[in-house]
Design an enzyme around this catalytic site. Structure first.
Site, PDB file in Angstrom:
ATOM      1  N   SER A 151       0.817  -1.217   0.000  1.00  0.00           N
ATOM      2  CA  SER A 151       0.000   0.000   0.000  1.00  0.00           C
ATOM      3  C   SER A 151       0.853   1.270   0.000  1.00  0.00           C
ATOM      4  O   SER A 151       0.413   2.314  -0.482  1.00  0.00           O
ATOM      5  CB  SER A 151      -0.928   0.004   1.221  1.00  0.00           C
ATOM      6  OG  SER A 151      -0.175  -0.107   2.418  1.00  0.00           O
ATOM      7  N   ASP A 308      -2.616   7.301  10.245  1.00  0.00           N
ATOM      8  CA  ASP A 308      -2.618   5.960  10.832  1.00  0.00           C
ATOM      9  C   ASP A 308      -1.240   5.511  11.304  1.00  0.00           C
ATOM     10  O   ASP A 308      -1.081   4.396  11.789  1.00  0.00           O
ATOM     11  CB  ASP A 308      -3.173   4.940   9.832  1.00  0.00           C
ATOM     12  CG  ASP A 308      -2.365   4.889   8.539  1.00  0.00           C
ATOM     13  OD1 ASP A 308      -1.307   5.541   8.462  1.00  0.00           O
ATOM     14  OD2 ASP A 308      -2.797   4.201   7.594  1.00  0.00           O
ATOM     15  N   HIS A 311       1.055   5.179   6.813  1.00  0.00           N
ATOM     16  CA  HIS A 311       1.082   5.804   5.493  1.00  0.00           C
ATOM     17  C   HIS A 311       1.457   7.286   5.612  1.00  0.00           C
ATOM     18  O   HIS A 311       1.032   7.970   6.547  1.00  0.00           O
ATOM     19  CB  HIS A 311      -0.286   5.645   4.823  1.00  0.00           C
ATOM     20  CG  HIS A 311      -0.646   4.211   4.576  1.00  0.00           C
ATOM     21  ND1 HIS A 311      -1.475   3.502   5.423  1.00  0.00           N
ATOM     22  CD2 HIS A 311      -0.269   3.350   3.598  1.00  0.00           C
ATOM     23  CE1 HIS A 311      -1.616   2.260   4.974  1.00  0.00           C
ATOM     24  NE2 HIS A 311      -0.883   2.146   3.868  1.00  0.00           N
TER      25      HIS A 311
END
Length: 762
Positions: A151, A308, A311
């Site tokens: 991600s 978070d 990221h």
């Protein structure tokens, strides 16, 4: 910018003198000393005589003696010798660093840097170009790029895509290859690219680690398996790197305080271990795989802004994407402000021609043998075409012009090394209020410290106009190097200073032509040579068009306009008439149209002001004695009010000149810089700024303050020396006799035709 004005009294020289003979202040300023008054002791005595308090007497004495000490030890000759030593040492240092210490700007771009503020990323030692959508599409239109990973890589992918299409939404995995771990699936994908050349990407951006840490709860066995899997794909990646660009993205840090419970095992300690494993495994002796670490360094400063904890914030992701874009596209599009990943351009035909001519001059000088050169003449007012009386026949040393050209050749070599060769570093500008206003305050304090009594008390006398040019030039230099154009109020005020220079252009040349009526070819050639000599040489050496140095073509154009306006029939001069004409100019110049349009009336206003002043002076309506106000208090107040409301430049002139005490003082510090303002303006393009003014030259890496001090010192010394060289060569290149002058004009014309032919053939 440059200054372009003659003071009115310079044009009022006695008729038996050469029209532009240097005045006494000029001769003083061109000496080998710093800009201090020659009569410090007498000034101190006069001040002491008026002081009745013992402390005041001691203060004045200390002030004068302090300046005399500075004048004794800090001469321009010593400063130039010191600057030569500094240039030699720095050139050797940077050359050795590039050769032995790893001088690849691509490595610098990908591996290190710092934030300048407001999310502006500065790679170490080179400049980062901010790519626009059209540029990115042009560069990548025929390239296939694969983003492979988890991600975090997907975030980088979207930031990269948004540079080409800002409307892209971060939804789904389209055009992104999801491989969260380094495993057999990833290996098979990479092998398929090596076997099927038709679909092989031109660029591969790959990275993964956090999922391995998460799924195996940060166990040491997982790290060993990660190393083994990296070893299994390393040969495949190297094989791909033979025909494609492969970037391994090192893992960014996390913000452990806000990580969810399911991610608590992803610690910065674990990430460091996985990054070390990737570098040790993939960084083989072949060094074909590139490591993207810059985004990691940027994230260390901004990860606390992560929502978070895993990221990156969008601004930091954009840094990684912009670094990648510069790594891929700088060598293709070659943006002038993107010095990272660019090699030095090959020499053009004109550059080789310039090198040959300079080399021939050096060899010729060495063959003739060195003999002591005559004492260098004082610097003249180069911008306005101020000239000195030509030396008597036989006074010129035959080696003098050759020595001047040899000096110029060494200076041009320094210009080339600074802004065309891969030796010195470059960094981008970044504006803060402190970088502009602190130096501004400092130079004005110095300007006040070096205040002296002027030798004349006339309106816009010689010292005052030099002072005016000097402080404006210094303000504009600070404006350029600090990137202050980003701050609109500063930009608007600097535009006024530019208009003031053009105002002086009109004022100075009008005053001379009106009073002297000298429209001879010799005068014109002297002015044009001194205005354009350095620019023409730089056009050859730096491979730039004439219009690039826009202000010199601009003031050359205005000089031609003023000359044509006053020289063509019917001539209206003070000797012939007491009436004026209204001058209006309409027209355009293609390359510098924007600059011309902004200030096109400033020159005309300068000419009009000169006419009004000379008319009032002739009618004896001005009081220009020392200490006397120009007008009565009532008239002065009215004029000041009207000028402040209507014309800021006129307001400054009146405020500076109406009070007698203000007109009798000037700053020798500012006046000294005013005498070399043309050279300061032109030289800043390549040996103070960098990348044709887009960035900043870095001579002392890692210490911005010391770098500015050292580079400024060298820059000012070079500008002063070029001013003296120009003055020396002007006296040789422009003879007063019509026959030799015409022959040299024909020779210069033939050379320019040759240059144009060669430039068209490139």
């Amino acid at each position: 910018m440059i200054a372009e004005a003659n003071a009115a009294q310079r044009a009022q020289a006695d008729s038996d003198q050469t029209p532009l003979t240097a005045t006494e202040p000029e001769a003083h300023a061109g000496s080998g000393h710093a800009p201090l008054g020659s009569d410090i002791v007498s000034v101190a005595a006069a001040r002491l005589s008026t002081c009745c308090h013992g402390g005041a007497k001691m203060a004045v004495l200390a002030y004068s003696l302090g300046k005399r000490e500075i004048n004794q030890y800090f001469t321009i000759k010593n400063a130039k010798l010191l600057s030569v030593a500094a240039v030699v040492i720095l050139t050797v240092f940077h050359t050795a660093s590039r050769h032995y210490g790893g001088g690849d700007t691509c490595d610098w771009l990908l591996s290190s840097g710092r934030f300048l503020g407001d999310n502006v990323w500065q790679p170490y030692g080179c400049m980062l170009h901010k790519y626009k959508s059209t540029e990115a599409k042009l560069c990548l239109r025929e390239k296939r790029i694969a983003f492979v990973g988890d991600s975090r890589i997907r975030q980088l992918f979207y930031s990269f895509i948004k540079m080409m299409n800002p409307e892209v939404k971060e939804v789904g995995n389209k055009d992104f290859l999801w491989y969260a771990e380094v495993n057999n699936s990833l290996k098979e994908q990479l092998i398929s690219w090596t076997e099927g050349s038709a679909s092989k990407p031109h660029v591969i951006i790959i990275g993964a680690a956090t999922w391995s840490i998460k799924l195996h709860n940060g166990k040491s066995e997982a790290l060993l398996q990660y190393k083994a899997n990296l070893t299994a794909i390393s040969d495949t990646l190297e094989k791909l790197a033979e025909h494609s660009e492969v970037y391994w993205v090192l893992q960014d840090p996390v913000y452990e305080d806000v990580l969810s419970d399911s991610r608590k095992m992803i610690t910065n300690e674990q990430i460091n271990l996985y990054n070390e494993a990737a570098v040790s495994t993939l960084n083989t002796s072949k060094k074909k795989i590139k490591f993207l670490e810059a985004s990691r360094q940027a994230a260390m400063e901004t990860i606390s802004q992560s929502v978070d904890g895993l990221h990156l914030p969008e601004s930091t992701r954009d840094v990684g994407a912009m670094v990648l874009m510069n790594s891929l596209c700088n060598k293709i599009l070659k943006p002038i402000d993107g010095s990272c990943c660019q090699s030095a351009p090959p020499l053009s035909i004109l550059q080789m021609l310039a090198a040959v001519l300079f080399l021939m001059a050096v060899v010729w000088f060495l063959v003739l043998g060195y003999s002591k050169h005559r004492k260098s003449r004082p610097v003249s007012d180069v911008e306005s075409g101020e000239e000195k009386k030509p030396p008597a026949v036989g006074q010129l040393n035959s080696k003098g012009p050759l020595l001047a050209i040899c000096k110029m050749s060494l200076i041009m070599l320094y210009f080339y090394l600074c802004d065309r060769a891969d030796i010195f570093m470059k960094e981008q500008k970044f504006y803060t209020h402190s970088t502009f206003f602190i130096p501004l305050i400092y130079i004005f304090v110095l300007g006040i410290f070096y205040s002296e009594n002027s030798k004349e008390a006339k309106l816009l006398n010689r010292e005052q106009t030099d002072e005016w040019k000097g402080w404006m030039q210094l303000v504009i230099l600070i404006y350029h190097i600090s990137g202050a154009s980003a701050f609109i109020p500063v930009y608007m005020h600097v535009r006024v200073l530019v208009a003031a220079y053009l105002f002086q252009t009109g004022y100075g040349h009008f005053s001379f032509f009106w009073l002297k009526g000298d429209f001879g070819l010799y005068r014109v050639c002297q002015v044009l040579f001194r205005l354009n000599f350095l620019v023409v040489v730089l056009c050859l050496v730096m491979d730039r068009p004439y219009q690039f140095y826009y202000f010199v073509p601009l003031v050359t154009f205005w000089f031609a306009v003023i000359y044509a306006t006053m020289a063509l029939w019917p001539q209206i001069l003070q000797k012939q008439a007491n009436v004026s004409k209204l001058f209006e100019l309409q027209g355009s110049i293609h390359e510098w149209w924007f600059r011309w349009k902004l200030d096109r009336f400033a020159v005309i206003n300068g000419m009009l002001f000169a006419f009004i002043y000379l008319l009032l002076q002739k009618c004896q309506l001005l009081s220009e004695g020392k200490g006397e106000p120009l007008f009565s208090n009532k008239i002065s107040n009215c004029l000041l009010f009207v000028s402040v409301v209507s014309f800021m430049i006129l307001a400054f002139i009146l405020i500076r000149n109406i009070p007698g005490y203000a007109r009798s003082l000037y700053s020798s510090f500012f006046a000294w810089f005013g005498k070399i303002s043309l050279e300061l303006f032109i030289c800043q393009y390549h040996i103070w700024l960098a990348a044709d003014t887009k960035g900043i030259l870095v001579l002392i890496p890692g210490n911005p303050t010391l770098n500015i001090i050292v580079s400024t010192f060298i820059f000012v010394c070079v500008a002063h020396e070029i001013s003296q060289i120009t003055n020396d060569l002007a006296q040789v290149a422009i003879p007063k006799e019509s026959g030799p002058l015409l022959k040299r004009l024909l020779g210069a014309g033939a050379f320019l035709v040759l240059v144009l032919i060669l430039s068209r053939n490139e």
